[in-house]
Design a protein around this motif. Structure first.
Motif, mmCIF file in Angstrom:
data_model
loop_
_atom_site.group_PDB
_atom_site.id
_atom_site.type_symbol
_atom_site.label_atom_id
_atom_site.label_comp_id
_atom_site.label_asym_id
_atom_site.label_seq_id
_atom_site.Cartn_x
_atom_site.Cartn_y
_atom_site.Cartn_z
ATOM 1 N N PHE A 197 0.812 -1.205 0.000
ATOM 2 C CA PHE A 197 0.000 0.000 0.000
ATOM 3 C C PHE A 197 0.852 1.264 0.000
ATOM 4 O O PHE A 197 0.390 2.312 -0.436
ATOM 5 N N ALA A 198 2.084 1.171 0.465
ATOM 6 C CA ALA A 198 2.942 2.350 0.485
ATOM 7 C C ALA A 198 3.362 2.775 -0.917
ATOM 8 O O ALA A 198 3.952 3.833 -1.086
ATOM 9 N N SER A 199 3.037 1.985 -1.932
ATOM 10 C CA SER A 199 3.382 2.354 -3.305
ATOM 11 C C SER A 199 2.649 3.610 -3.760
ATOM 12 O O SER A 199 3.031 4.224 -4.761
ATOM 13 N N THR A 200 1.594 4.014 -3.042
ATOM 14 C CA THR A 200 0.892 5.242 -3.398
ATOM 15 C C THR A 200 1.535 6.486 -2.789
ATOM 16 O O THR A 200 1.268 7.595 -3.239
ATOM 17 N N VAL A 201 2.374 6.315 -1.776
ATOM 18 C CA VAL A 201 2.963 7.459 -1.075
ATOM 19 C C VAL A 201 3.886 8.281 -1.982
ATOM 20 O O VAL A 201 3.934 9.505 -1.838
ATOM 21 N N PRO A 202 4.660 7.679 -2.932
ATOM 22 C CA PRO A 202 5.460 8.516 -3.833
ATOM 23 C C PRO A 202 4.642 9.558 -4.592
ATOM 24 O O PRO A 202 5.171 10.609 -4.963
ATOM 25 N N MET A 203 3.339 9.305 -4.789
ATOM 26 C CA MET A 203 2.494 10.307 -5.430
ATOM 27 C C MET A 203 2.378 11.546 -4.552
ATOM 28 O O MET A 203 2.308 12.677 -5.058
ATOM 29 N N TYR A 204 2.349 11.371 -3.221
ATOM 30 C CA TYR A 204 2.334 12.522 -2.307
ATOM 31 C C TYR A 204 3.647 13.303 -2.411
ATOM 32 O O TYR A 204 3.659 14.536 -2.355
ATOM 33 N N ILE A 205 4.757 12.588 -2.538
ATOM 34 C CA ILE A 205 6.054 13.257 -2.686
ATOM 35 C C ILE A 205 6.062 14.102 -3.956
ATOM 36 O O ILE A 205 6.505 15.263 -3.958
ATOM 37 N N ALA A 206 5.561 13.521 -5.054
ATOM 38 C CA ALA A 206 5.500 14.274 -6.312
ATOM 39 C C ALA A 206 4.583 15.487 -6.191
ATOM 40 O O ALA A 206 4.866 16.552 -6.751
ATOM 41 N N ALA A 207 3.486 15.357 -5.441
ATOM 42 C CA ALA A 207 2.565 16.478 -5.255
ATOM 43 C C ALA A 207 3.247 17.635 -4.529
ATOM 44 O O ALA A 207 3.098 18.806 -4.914
ATOM 45 N N LEU A 208 3.995 17.334 -3.488
ATOM 46 C CA LEU A 208 4.685 18.381 -2.736
ATOM 47 C C LEU A 208 5.798 19.017 -3.562
ATOM 48 O O LEU A 208 6.034 20.223 -3.475
ATOM 49 N N LEU A 209 6.478 18.212 -4.369
ATOM 50 C CA LEU A 209 7.485 18.778 -5.268
ATOM 51 C C LEU A 209 6.838 19.708 -6.294
ATOM 52 O O LEU A 209 7.401 20.758 -6.646
ATOM 53 N N ALA A 210 5.656 19.342 -6.773
ATOM 54 C CA ALA A 210 4.937 20.205 -7.710
ATOM 55 C C ALA A 210 4.570 21.537 -7.060
ATOM 56 O O ALA A 210 4.624 22.592 -7.710
ATOM 57 N N LEU A 211 4.203 21.507 -5.769
ATOM 58 C CA LEU A 211 3.915 22.760 -5.073
ATOM 59 C C LEU A 211 5.168 23.622 -4.975
ATOM 60 O O LEU A 211 5.095 24.856 -5.138
ATOM 61 N N CYS A 212 6.320 23.011 -4.726
ATOM 62 C CA CYS A 212 7.575 23.767 -4.701
ATOM 63 C C CYS A 212 7.851 24.424 -6.058
ATOM 64 O O CYS A 212 8.295 25.578 -6.132
ATOM 65 N N ILE A 213 7.579 23.694 -7.149
ATOM 66 C CA ILE A 213 7.758 24.259 -8.491
ATOM 67 C C ILE A 213 6.815 25.436 -8.701
ATOM 68 O O ILE A 213 7.193 26.483 -9.249
ATOM 69 N N ALA A 214 5.554 25.276 -8.248
ATOM 70 C CA ALA A 214 4.571 26.348 -8.403
ATOM 71 C C ALA A 214 5.001 27.599 -7.643
ATOM 72 O O ALA A 214 4.882 28.723 -8.149
ATOM 73 N N ILE A 215 5.514 27.418 -6.426
ATOM 74 C CA ILE A 215 5.973 28.565 -5.629
ATOM 75 C C ILE A 215 7.159 29.239 -6.306
ATOM 76 O O ILE A 215 7.246 30.472 -6.375
ATOM 77 N N THR A 216 8.094 28.434 -6.825
ATOM 78 C CA THR A 216 9.258 28.984 -7.513
ATOM 79 C C THR A 216 8.835 29.838 -8.716
ATOM 80 O O THR A 216 9.370 30.939 -8.945
ATOM 81 N N CYS A 217 7.860 29.353 -9.471
ATOM 82 C CA CYS A 217 7.388 30.094 -10.646
ATOM 83 C C CYS A 217 6.797 31.443 -10.254
ATOM 84 O O CYS A 217 7.101 32.471 -10.868
ATOM 85 N N VAL A 218 5.953 31.457 -9.222
ATOM 86 C CA VAL A 218 5.296 32.707 -8.861
ATOM 87 C C VAL A 218 6.276 33.700 -8.227
ATOM 88 O O VAL A 218 6.160 34.913 -8.422
#
Length: 458
Positions: A197-218
């Protein structure tokens, strides 16, 4: 409270395969470990590992009471509700001609309500999916507090095209909270006891990295580094199709079967990591293509995000509909939100391919997406999860859920109609969505108040 060690599992006959044992939630399997454990309490109330010759091993567990968990989730609900009500008030004020900026109205929902909810429930589901003992609430409370202060600084400053010290400080606090949450998820995954079931947790990591990218852009846009229009367009897609959508994809794999009382889709579980790779590739291409003002090609990768998302979500939704005799309003609300997410992703990608301005398209779809996807998912989850966290026994929890979900389909219809009106730029959309949201919050508040009253009398 005295903790009893679980009994050893009885051996299964050779070659026999267990059937129909899919858990409704990965955390339900916590007591199914094959080896017995013995727990010794330390004076501080924390159980520690002290192997003794001739005795069973002892496991470290943090004793987090149900009452503390209920208080935490109730507090989180209050914070989310305050931001939702603030956003509704901001949109109403804008409709009446008051000087409320588009930035304030949008980010009261995205950063105030949605990011707060995502941080809280990423923590909850990561612990469950990795079968880790609860880590307490101080750290996540500190992260959410940082997030709240950062959002309030941005709300006060209301930046337009140029940033100053106040905006930079707000963005810095949100970034620190995001990186702290990211590090927490990574460390929990590294110590995971449940690879299935922990195979879904990397999706959370990718989500948080995407937020970092969004903050960097703005931030780059605010300080004049690069094309302002392109960076803002990339910021919006990284935040919504990355941070929000990835979180939803990871959560619904186990959440939707839990809400509907059905088995987890093994097909979807097998697809989660390949889908994560494909979604990440598409999102990264969308971001850099928009930054360099190539929206038509970015729209092609937007179609890719929509196709991969449908490929991942279809077995989850079809499995729930096929196995359920009838969906309550909480799981139905999540299914409707998933369909709305895919429809709006397709709308965005098609508009970019046809040459529409990326910022105009984003401003057109954002109110509809906030209402029909983000608010609908959060409100649906709260109707199911909050009574569970308050507790009081299975009967009390079920009664509170039934009360919270009465007239739930009518509330879903109000929010969806409001979303369609927003897409066609009708000012009546805020009235419809506001009524649906306030009705849901009122129903949930009354249901949980009665549940707490029953606990106090019991």
């Amino acid at each position: 409270m005295q903790l009893q060690p679980p009994q050893p599992n009885k051996p299964e006959p050779a070659g026999k395969k267990a059937e129909g044992t899919h858990p409704k939630h990965p955390a339900d399997n916590l007591a199914a470990k094959p080896a017995p454990i013995a727990l010794n309490s330390s004076p501080a109330g924390v159980h520690s590992l002290h192997p003794t010759p001739g005795k069973t091993a002892q496991v470290a567990l943090s004793d987090v009471s149900l009452a503390a968990r209920a208080r935490w989730h109730s507090s989180l609900f209050v914070i989310i509700a305050v931001w939702v009500i603030s956003a509704i008030a901001a949109w109403v004020a804008r409709a009446l001609g008051q000087p409320v900026s588009w930035w304030q109205a949008i980010h009261a929902v995205t950063l105030g309500a949605i990011a707060t909810a995502i941080f809280g429930y990423i923590t909850h589901f990561t612990e469950a999916l990795t079968r880790q003992p609860p880590s307490g609430f101080r750290a996540i409370a500190a992260r959410i507090a940082l997030l709240q202060v950062g959002v309030m600084l941005l709300m006060v400053s209301s930046p337009a095209s140029r940033w100053h010290l106040l905006e930079a400080l707000g963005a810095l606090l949100i970034t620190v909270a995001t990186l702290w949450q990211l590090w927490w998820v990574i460390t929990r995954l590294r110590g995971s006891l449940a690879g299935r079931f922990a195979s879904t947790v990397p999706m959370y990591i990718a989500a948080l990295l995407a937020l970092c990218i969004a903050i960097t852009c703005v931030v780059c846009a605010g300080f004049g580094v690069g094309s302002f229009s392109g960076l803002i367009a990339a910021h919006g897609r990284a935040a919504l199709w990355g941070f929000v959508a990835f979180t939803i994809y990871a959560t619904v794999l186990t959440l939707l079967p839990t809400l509907s009382g059905t088995a987890i889709s093994e097909t979807a579980r097998a697809r989660i990591l390949p889908a994560l790779f494909l979604l990440s590739v598409c999102l990264l291409h969308i971001v850099w293509l928009l930054i360099f003002q190539l929206p038509r090609i970015a729209g092609v990768f937007g179609i890719g995000i929509c196709v991969v998302g449908a490929w991942l979500l279809w077995p989850i939704v079809s499995n729930v509909i096929r196995q359920s005799s009838g969906l309550d309003s909480a799981p139905a609300g999540v299914v409707v939100a998933l369909c709305s997410l895919l429809a709006l992703q397709l709308f965005d990608a098609t508009a970019l391919i046809l040459g529409r301005d990326p910022r105009e398209v984003f401003q057109l779809i954002i109110p509809a997406l906030l209402a029909s996807v983000l608010l609908l998912v959060v409100l649906s989850v709260l109707q199911f999860l909050l009574p569970t966290m308050i507790g009081g026994g299975p009967q009390a929890v079920q009664q509170a859920r039934r009360r919270a979900q009465r007239s739930g389909y009518a509330r879903i219809a109000l929010i969806i109609v409001g979303s369609l009106l927003a897409l066609f730029q009708s000012p009546l959309w805020i009235v419809m969505v506001g009524l649906g949201v306030l009705w849901t919050l009122l129903a949930l508040g009354l249901a949980t108040m009665r549940q707490r009253k029953g606990l106090s009398h019991g």
